[in-house]
Design a protein around this motif. Sequence first.
Motif, PDB file in Angstrom:
ATOM      1  N   GLU A  29     -15.036  -0.688 -31.505  1.00  0.00           N
ATOM      2  CA  GLU A  29     -13.879  -1.045 -30.688  1.00  0.00           C
ATOM      3  C   GLU A  29     -13.244  -2.318 -31.241  1.00  0.00           C
ATOM      4  O   GLU A  29     -13.924  -3.157 -31.832  1.00  0.00           O
ATOM      5  CB  GLU A  29     -14.286  -1.285 -29.227  1.00  0.00           C
ATOM      6  CG  GLU A  29     -14.953  -0.119 -28.539  1.00  0.00           C
ATOM      7  CD  GLU A  29     -15.434  -0.490 -27.154  1.00  0.00           C
ATOM      8  OE1 GLU A  29     -14.763  -1.312 -26.491  1.00  0.00           O
ATOM      9  OE2 GLU A  29     -16.491   0.009 -26.737  1.00  0.00           O
ATOM     10  N   TYR A  30     -11.957  -2.424 -31.028  1.00  0.00           N
ATOM     11  CA  TYR A  30     -11.239  -3.654 -31.375  1.00  0.00           C
ATOM     12  C   TYR A  30     -10.719  -4.266 -30.087  1.00  0.00           C
ATOM     13  O   TYR A  30      -9.954  -3.643 -29.351  1.00  0.00           O
ATOM     14  CB  TYR A  30     -10.083  -3.345 -32.334  1.00  0.00           C
ATOM     15  CG  TYR A  30      -9.266  -4.561 -32.703  1.00  0.00           C
ATOM     16  CD1 TYR A  30      -9.747  -5.482 -33.626  1.00  0.00           C
ATOM     17  CD2 TYR A  30      -8.019  -4.789 -32.128  1.00  0.00           C
ATOM     18  CE1 TYR A  30      -9.000  -6.606 -33.966  1.00  0.00           C
ATOM     19  CE2 TYR A  30      -7.270  -5.904 -32.468  1.00  0.00           C
ATOM     20  CZ  TYR A  30      -7.770  -6.813 -33.385  1.00  0.00           C
ATOM     21  OH  TYR A  30      -7.029  -7.922 -33.717  1.00  0.00           O
ATOM     22  N   SER A  31     -11.129  -5.522 -29.799  1.00  0.00           N
ATOM     23  CA  SER A  31     -10.799  -6.142 -28.518  1.00  0.00           C
ATOM     24  C   SER A  31      -9.700  -7.193 -28.620  1.00  0.00           C
ATOM     25  O   SER A  31      -9.393  -7.864 -27.633  1.00  0.00           O
ATOM     26  CB  SER A  31     -12.057  -6.789 -27.917  1.00  0.00           C
ATOM     27  OG  SER A  31     -12.544  -7.828 -28.771  1.00  0.00           O
ATOM     28  N   LEU A  98     -13.634 -10.170 -37.091  1.00  0.00           N
ATOM     29  CA  LEU A  98     -15.058  -9.928 -36.876  1.00  0.00           C
ATOM     30  C   LEU A  98     -15.446 -10.180 -35.420  1.00  0.00           C
ATOM     31  O   LEU A  98     -16.233  -9.433 -34.835  1.00  0.00           O
ATOM     32  CB  LEU A  98     -15.884 -10.811 -37.808  1.00  0.00           C
ATOM     33  CG  LEU A  98     -17.378 -10.490 -37.938  1.00  0.00           C
ATOM     34  CD1 LEU A  98     -17.581  -9.054 -38.416  1.00  0.00           C
ATOM     35  CD2 LEU A  98     -18.041 -11.467 -38.914  1.00  0.00           C
ATOM     36  N   THR A  99     -14.901 -11.232 -34.826  1.00  0.00           N
ATOM     37  CA  THR A  99     -15.230 -11.530 -33.433  1.00  0.00           C
ATOM     38  C   THR A  99     -14.598 -10.531 -32.468  1.00  0.00           C
ATOM     39  O   THR A  99     -15.059 -10.393 -31.325  1.00  0.00           O
ATOM     40  CB  THR A  99     -14.768 -12.949 -33.042  1.00  0.00           C
ATOM     41  OG1 THR A  99     -13.355 -13.067 -33.266  1.00  0.00           O
ATOM     42  CG2 THR A  99     -15.497 -13.995 -33.865  1.00  0.00           C
ATOM     43  N   ARG A 104     -21.425  -1.150 -29.522  1.00  0.00           N
ATOM     44  CA  ARG A 104     -22.472  -1.117 -28.491  1.00  0.00           C
ATOM     45  C   ARG A 104     -22.473  -2.403 -27.657  1.00  0.00           C
ATOM     46  O   ARG A 104     -23.528  -2.920 -27.279  1.00  0.00           O
ATOM     47  CB  ARG A 104     -23.857  -0.904 -29.134  1.00  0.00           C
ATOM     48  CG  ARG A 104     -24.011   0.427 -29.824  1.00  0.00           C
ATOM     49  CD  ARG A 104     -25.363   0.586 -30.438  1.00  0.00           C
ATOM     50  NE  ARG A 104     -26.410   0.504 -29.424  1.00  0.00           N
ATOM     51  CZ  ARG A 104     -27.420   1.357 -29.319  1.00  0.00           C
ATOM     52  NH1 ARG A 104     -27.518   2.377 -30.149  1.00  0.00           N
ATOM     53  NH2 ARG A 104     -28.340   1.204 -28.402  1.00  0.00           N
ATOM     54  N   GLY A 105     -21.285  -2.940 -27.416  1.00  0.00           N
ATOM     55  CA  GLY A 105     -21.151  -4.147 -26.620  1.00  0.00           C
ATOM     56  C   GLY A 105     -21.441  -5.428 -27.377  1.00  0.00           C
ATOM     57  O   GLY A 105     -21.337  -6.522 -26.822  1.00  0.00           O
ATOM     58  N   ILE A 106     -21.771  -5.319 -28.658  1.00  0.00           N
ATOM     59  CA  ILE A 106     -22.103  -6.481 -29.498  1.00  0.00           C
ATOM     60  C   ILE A 106     -20.890  -6.822 -30.362  1.00  0.00           C
ATOM     61  O   ILE A 106     -20.191  -5.935 -30.840  1.00  0.00           O
ATOM     62  CB  ILE A 106     -23.327  -6.182 -30.392  1.00  0.00           C
ATOM     63  CG1 ILE A 106     -24.522  -5.712 -29.550  1.00  0.00           C
ATOM     64  CG2 ILE A 106     -23.698  -7.400 -31.223  1.00  0.00           C
ATOM     65  CD1 ILE A 106     -25.052  -6.754 -28.597  1.00  0.00           C
ATOM     66  N   GLN A 303     -26.652 -10.228 -28.456  1.00  0.00           N
ATOM     67  CA  GLN A 303     -25.257 -10.648 -28.536  1.00  0.00           C
ATOM     68  C   GLN A 303     -25.120 -11.881 -29.425  1.00  0.00           C
ATOM     69  O   GLN A 303     -26.022 -12.716 -29.506  1.00  0.00           O
ATOM     70  CB  GLN A 303     -24.705 -10.955 -27.148  1.00  0.00           C
ATOM     71  CG  GLN A 303     -23.236 -11.329 -27.108  1.00  0.00           C
ATOM     72  CD  GLN A 303     -22.324 -10.253 -27.672  1.00  0.00           C
ATOM     73  OE1 GLN A 303     -22.146 -10.144 -28.895  1.00  0.00           O
ATOM     74  NE2 GLN A 303     -21.763  -9.438 -26.785  1.00  0.00           N
ATOM     75  N   SER A 304     -23.986 -11.986 -30.119  1.00  0.00           N
ATOM     76  CA  SER A 304     -23.725 -13.122 -30.986  1.00  0.00           C
ATOM     77  C   SER A 304     -23.616 -14.407 -30.171  1.00  0.00           C
ATOM     78  O   SER A 304     -23.025 -14.422 -29.086  1.00  0.00           O
ATOM     79  CB  SER A 304     -22.435 -12.905 -31.777  1.00  0.00           C
ATOM     80  OG  SER A 304     -22.102 -14.044 -32.533  1.00  0.00           O
TER      81      SER A 304
END
Length: 324
Positions: A29-31, A98-99, A104-106, A303-304
């Motif tokens: 996904e792209y947020s 990248l952010t 998968r939510g990560i 998560q990051s």
Amino acid sequence: TFGIYRFWAKTRVRQYLWGHTRFYNEHMEYSGTGKELFVSFLIVFFLVLLPLYIAYFYVNTLIQGGNYVGGGVAYFILVLFTFYLFGVAVYRAFHYKLTRTIWRGIRGGMRHRGWSYALEYWWRSLLVLLTFGLYSPISTTRLWDRQMREASFGSFGFEASTRAKPLWVPVIAAILSVAIFSGAVFGIFSTITSSQETGGQPPLALVFLLLGLYFAAFLIFPFLSIWFNAVFYRQAFQNLRYGNVGFTFDATLGDWFKYYLVNVLIVAFTFGLGAMVLPFRLWNFMISHLHVEGTLDTTELMQSSQQLPSHGEGLADALDIGGI
């Protein structure tokens, strides 16, 4: 919309591309948002581009006023600073994308903000210019490795150790081709000029030879660039690791050549309208030839913890180096 909608258009393109890409059979996904890109561009325009434009204008007035030494030194410093900004733009554009990449939510992240990377980008690029391109294999691989080593996705970081040695052959071939082409063109022009000074007509064979050289350059130089890309991406991904996962990139020189040839034909036969599909073709080409090897332990993937930037890659967009 006088070009303003392009920030939202770029976001929609990324959402489409990311959403049609799978990693371990899970869609990405792209947020990011168009608003983030637009606000970032405004910040860069008023805080960087406008002051830089005023500085260049002032330096030009110094030179035109007769202050050649002071104006020349100031102009040289401005050029070096502008070139430094390109490194910042490259790093932060990659950081932002990248952010905003979710799997998968990560999400991804970067360890730094790009200032020291830009300094390395600056002096390595300067060495490439001073060595007439001979240093480019080392520069390209070292900058790629550093960018990837400072990148992470979730709690896992990347490891990169790209070999520069395989890139020497296309680079040396390119340098020799440029030297031979330049020498031949200079020799032909000198002969034509000499014949005109003596009142004679230049030999028709030399004119056709000159046209043939330009036609050959039109074919050879793009081929050498494609050759470099083919070798670089194969080496870059082959020596890249993410946790227990390795990568391979199986596009051959023939695959790259067919890809670019079809691009040229699409643009030519659609009178330029087909250029809009080229970013999608590039993404599809890269992803379809990129393969993953190994098993990713998702139970250890967290998560990051890297800081999330609040705005987009305005500097890269302003300098027109953002790409997709």
